[in-house]
Design an enzyme around this catalytic site. Structure first.
Site, PDB file in Angstrom:
ATOM      1  N   TYR A 323      38.544  41.308  33.543  1.00  0.00           N
ATOM      2  CA  TYR A 323      39.262  42.570  33.411  1.00  0.00           C
ATOM      3  C   TYR A 323      39.384  42.925  31.937  1.00  0.00           C
ATOM      4  O   TYR A 323      39.857  42.125  31.133  1.00  0.00           O
ATOM      5  CB  TYR A 323      40.641  42.432  34.059  1.00  0.00           C
ATOM      6  CG  TYR A 323      41.487  43.692  34.101  1.00  0.00           C
ATOM      7  CD1 TYR A 323      40.953  44.946  33.856  1.00  0.00           C
ATOM      8  CD2 TYR A 323      42.829  43.623  34.413  1.00  0.00           C
ATOM      9  CE1 TYR A 323      41.736  46.087  33.905  1.00  0.00           C
ATOM     10  CE2 TYR A 323      43.631  44.758  34.476  1.00  0.00           C
ATOM     11  CZ  TYR A 323      43.076  45.990  34.215  1.00  0.00           C
ATOM     12  OH  TYR A 323      43.852  47.113  34.270  1.00  0.00           O
ATOM     13  N   CYS A 324      38.946  44.139  31.587  1.00  0.00           N
ATOM     14  CA  CYS A 324      39.084  44.670  30.220  1.00  0.00           C
ATOM     15  C   CYS A 324      38.398  43.715  29.230  1.00  0.00           C
ATOM     16  O   CYS A 324      37.238  43.375  29.398  1.00  0.00           O
ATOM     17  CB  CYS A 324      40.557  44.897  29.910  1.00  0.00           C
ATOM     18  SG  CYS A 324      40.876  45.774  28.357  1.00  0.00           S
ATOM     19  N   LEU A 325      39.106  43.242  28.205  1.00  0.00           N
ATOM     20  CA  LEU A 325      38.489  42.346  27.228  1.00  0.00           C
ATOM     21  C   LEU A 325      38.030  41.050  27.881  1.00  0.00           C
ATOM     22  O   LEU A 325      37.069  40.425  27.428  1.00  0.00           O
ATOM     23  CB  LEU A 325      39.478  42.018  26.105  1.00  0.00           C
ATOM     24  CG  LEU A 325      40.195  43.175  25.412  1.00  0.00           C
ATOM     25  CD1 LEU A 325      41.008  42.659  24.249  1.00  0.00           C
ATOM     26  CD2 LEU A 325      39.208  44.228  24.949  1.00  0.00           C
ATOM     27  N   GLY A 327      36.589  40.868  30.677  1.00  0.00           N
ATOM     28  CA  GLY A 327      35.259  41.140  31.190  1.00  0.00           C
ATOM     29  C   GLY A 327      34.198  41.014  30.121  1.00  0.00           C
ATOM     30  O   GLY A 327      33.089  40.513  30.373  1.00  0.00           O
ATOM     31  N   LEU A 351      35.927  44.747  35.537  1.00  0.00           N
ATOM     32  CA  LEU A 351      36.883  45.826  35.741  1.00  0.00           C
ATOM     33  C   LEU A 351      37.245  46.447  34.401  1.00  0.00           C
ATOM     34  O   LEU A 351      37.812  45.774  33.522  1.00  0.00           O
ATOM     35  CB  LEU A 351      38.152  45.292  36.422  1.00  0.00           C
ATOM     36  CG  LEU A 351      37.972  44.372  37.636  1.00  0.00           C
ATOM     37  CD1 LEU A 351      39.321  44.001  38.218  1.00  0.00           C
ATOM     38  CD2 LEU A 351      37.065  45.007  38.672  1.00  0.00           C
TER      39      LEU A 351
END
Length: 593
Positions: A323-325, A327, A351
């Site tokens: 998720y975000c960083l 990812g 994500l």
């Protein structure tokens, strides 16, 4: 003489000077003076580089000064806008001069159609449009400088909008009259509370408690090192899907954004769907963690967690979700694993995660060389970036909603928002260690090393084209941190099959939109190797929107990647392999202030 990447001449190895401790100590002392000065300056400027802004304004002003055609155009547009304003407001209804932008909700109340409020709001909107024309399309201005000048001009205009002042806001005047000023008294009390919290750093304790109301999905911490706790969640089904799922959240946030209340917990929902779920909980770093770098986060975070999941479950492969960083970090780890022939990842789910940062939105305004040098020295002084710095930057990106409209609602209308799951989570911010955050901003946002093949992991370069895994990428329509056009690049940056979902909502609200959410919708694309690559806007325009949450089609996609029959749930930890349960979920690290 050889020239380095930044154009700096490098002396031949044979000409390298002998080690001189006295010279080295002196140079370090001089650098320390600069660092201390810059760090103090950065604190005074709230973490924003005044030099970066000054250079941008100088670039814009100088080129505007030598552009008589642009000056004439602006004068002509000013006259036309004044004429439109006069014509639209002289009849008394205030309609017809200019409509607010779609995302601007400040002047939607019918009270703004009466005079003199119509003239004030319409005049403000026309001025806002004129300043946009003035700060853009000036010949010769660097693109980065143009965007910075336009951004700050918009911030200053938003600060003086007529909606922000009690005597020019008809809604505030009506509320004040109806309540005999009690709204202003309540607002003053809210303001005093916020000022006290800001000065002391002490915030009221949220009523929702971790482990009871939030981050309450049952599980056990089965592994801990100096950087992470790994949580294994207790199964709730008699059988589970054969491959476990490892979640890598961003280190810039507490992991329980994915484990909010029971109705909004992605983790609880996944467990209920028969998945064996593990999740990393990052430590909230302090000064002692200043030298932890990106490679440490890959090894002590992703790879250590993957080792534990593989050992506990005995599964040959694991689904990875970032998720975000998180990812981005997971993608780097996947590329390094592909290079080394490590096939333990079965799929990637990313994500709101980016791998190419050339179109990373307005956050790139704060990642110039001057800005990063200032941040680097601020983090060097403390060993970390304070949690309020990034929260302030994110608020600035949506200041109209997150700063000024909130201040009007709370301080002038006297309406304090009730507690929400996301609100409590967003106030539970984290710090970023000096070395890691500096490396991340420079390698990704400034130099775009990952997309351009210069990123290293494990002492060797990593390449996105080596990741031959099925990928499910999710982007959100109103994302101001990872714009969906930037996330869309995953469809052509990675060589394998990529399913892409564009979902309604913002960076957080779109991701946690659970099944049953009445506002949730998504568009879905399946891109296979050999397919043509559509332009982002063309694809979105041609793809029908589906109502509902993206969670269900993603879970179906995960099941298709498993390719096996359900199995009995694995044990909760493996003491014999060094992964004994240590604490009940949510563990210790998530509680660190």
């Amino acid at each position: 003489m050889k020239t380095g990447r930044r154009g700096v001449a490098e002396a031949p190895l044979s000409a390298a000077p002998q080690h001189d401790p006295e010279k080295q100590a002196a140079e370090e002392a001089f650098r320390t003076i600069d660092r201390l000065f810059h760090a103090r300056m950065g604190r005074a400027a709230l973490g924003l580089s005044p030099l970066a802004l000054g250079l941008a304004w100088a670039d814009w002003a100088a080129h505007l000064a030598i552009s008589p055609g642009k000056q004439a155009e602006l004068a002509w547009k000013f006259a036309r806008k004044w004429q439109r304003l006069t014509a639209a407001t002289s009849g008394g209804d205030g309609a017809g001069a200019i409509a607010p932008l779609k995302q601007d909700r400040r002047f939607l109340d019918p009270a703004w159609q009466a005079q003199p409020f119509a003239a004030w709001s319409q005049g403000f909107l026309l001025a806002q449009q004129w300043w946009h024309n003035a700060t853009t399309d000036v010949p010769g201005v660097e693109r980065r400088h143009e965007r910075l000048v336009e951004f700050y001009a918009r911030q200053w205009l938003d600060m003086v909008a007529p909606s922000n002042f009690p005597l020019t806001n008809p809604q505030v005047l009506a509320r004040t009259q109806a309540e005999s000023g009690q709204n202003l008294i309540r607002g003053a009390g809210f303001w005093l509370e916020d000022m006290a919290s800001s000065l002391t750093g002490q915030h009221p304790a949220p009523q929702r408690k971790l482990g009871r109301d939030l981050a309450a999905t049952p599980g056990q911490v089965v592994y801990r090192n100096r950087l992470i706790e790994l949580i294994q969640y207790s199964p709730t089904t008699a059988q589970v899907h054969p491959l476990p799922l490892l979640i890598v959240p961003a280190w810039i946030m507490k992991y329980y954004i994915l484990d909010l209340s029971e109705q909004e917990s992605l983790i609880r929902w996944l467990v209920g769907q028969g998945f064996t779920v593990f999740c990393i909980s990052w430590k909230n770093p302090g000064p002692e963690d200043r030298d932890l770098g990106f490679e440490d986060y890959r090894k002590l975070g992703v790879m250590a967690a993957l080792d534990a999941v593989s050992a506990i479950t005995g599964a040959a492969q694991v689904h990875g979700l970032g998720y975000c960083l998180g990812g981005t970090l997971l993608t780097v780890a996947a590329a390094a694993m592909a290079r080394e022939g490590d096939r333990r990842l079965a799929s990637l789910s990313l994500l709101a995660a980016q791998v190419d940062f050339t179109e990373a939105g307005e956050l790139t305004l704060f990642t110039s060389e001057a800005q990063l040098a200032l941040l680097d020295d601020m983090m060097w002084l403390d060993g970390y970036l304070d949690k309020t710095a990034m929260a302030g930057t994110f608020s600035l990106l949506k200041s109209q909603d997150l700063i000024w409209s909130r201040m009007v609602r709370e301080y002038l209308l006297g309406e304090r928002d009730g507690e929400t799951d996301l609100g409590d989570w967003s106030r539970d911010a984290t710090r970023m260690p000096w070395r890691m955050h500096s490396e991340y901003l420079r390698r990704m946002f400034l130099d775009n090393d990952l997309a351009e093949g210069r990123m290293e992991a494990g002492g060797a370069p990593v390449f996105l084209q080596d990741i031959d895994l099925p990928v499910f990428a999710v982007a959100t329509e109103a994302d101001h941190i990872a714009p969906w056009h930037s996330v869309f690049k995953l469809t052509w940056a990675l060589p394998g099959e990529v399913s892409f979902a564009l979902v309604s909502g913002g960076h957080n609200t779109g991701i946690v939109a659970a099944p049953g959410n009445p506002r949730a919708s998504f568009r879905l694309m399946q891109h296979r190797p050999g397919d043509h690559h559509p332009a982002a806007e063309d694809w979105a325009a041609a793809t029908p929107r589906q109502t509902g949450s993206w969670w269900a089609p993603w879970a179906d996609w995960l099941v298709r990647q498993d390719g096996g029959a359900p199995i009995a749930p694995p044990p909760m930890g493996r003491a014999d392999l060094g992964y004994a349960p240590l604490d009940p979920a949510p563990g210790r690290y998530v509680r660190q202030e």
